[in-house]
Design a protein around this motif. Structure first.
Motif: not given
Length: 222
Positions: A74-85, A90-94, A146-153
């Motif tokens: 579920d976390w991976q799905s949320e991270l994808k929905a937030q474009k890696g932010d 974290f705020k949305q899912y947790f 942290l897979n899928g996290v946009d590291l530039s942010l």
């Protein structure tokens, strides 16, 4: 981890045994639940239990592991929905998970888990999202969360930095759950709202910092 004989059972029987065990651990903390009560409710011979699990702790840990696996997906799905932010995800899912843990269908189970944590299970819950991949060719590891996290942010430079940040965020989350149970004792009606507000504030502090513009000069210990 259950023995192979447990996984050889039909799915229906596996889920029945797990449901019975989850109900038992929802009614009482780990050390108050007996294997005898579980096998009686599940209607299986005592010998069969030990064909499926090493002991009560093995079953209990698998119940936590089962939740961990589902939550990670579920976390991976949320991270994808937030474009890696990472922080938005974290705020949305947790934020949603916090509400599920304290007031969802498994609230009693979670309550007994969190209020009676020992070191081993505290570590297991932290691993809830920080389990690592196999070593790559550079002998470095990265938590799955942290897979899928946009590291530039993020101001992140090494895998060790990832893990430190992850543990800070998860620590804020788990601490918020514990504080919910404390607030609930005196203000049950507002406990979730107050806990959620406090949780988002801590995450904001981690994301944006606490020190204001006027705090650049140290006034003590000059």
């Amino acid at each position: 981890m259950p023995k192979q004989t447990f996984f050889n059972l039909p799915e229906e029987k596996q889920q029945h045994l797990l449901a019975v065990a989850r109900q038992a651990f929802s009614k009482a903390p780990f050390d108050k639940v007996s294997i005898a009560s579980i096998i009686a409710a599940a209607e299986i011979p005592r010998g069969s239990f030990y064909q499926y699990f090493e002991d009560k702790a093995d079953l209990y840990d698998y119940l936590i592991e089962d939740v961990r696996h589902t939550s990670l997906e579920d976390w991976q799905s949320e991270l994808k929905a937030q474009k890696g932010d990472l922080f938005k995800a974290f705020k949305q899912y947790f934020g949603q998970l916090l509400e599920e843990i304290v007031s969802g269908p498994n609230a009693d189970f979670y309550r007994n888990v969190f209020l009676h944590l020992d070191y081993a299970r505290s570590h297991q819950l932290t691993e809830h999202f920080s389990r690592k991949h196999d070593f790559d060719c550079a002998h470095k590891v990265r938590p799955k969360m942290l897979n899928g996290v946009d590291l530039s942010l993020l101001r992140i430079e090494t895998d060790e930095d990832y893990i430190v940040l992850l543990h800070l965020l998860l620590g804020a989350f788990y601490q918020s759950i514990t504080i919910f149970y404390t607030i609930q004792q005196t203000d049950a009606q507002s406990a979730l709202k107050l806990t959620r507000t406090r949780f988002y504030k801590i995450v904001d502090w981690l994301q944006f910092g606490v020190q204001g513009k006027e705090g650049n000069e140290t006034k003590c210990g000059n």
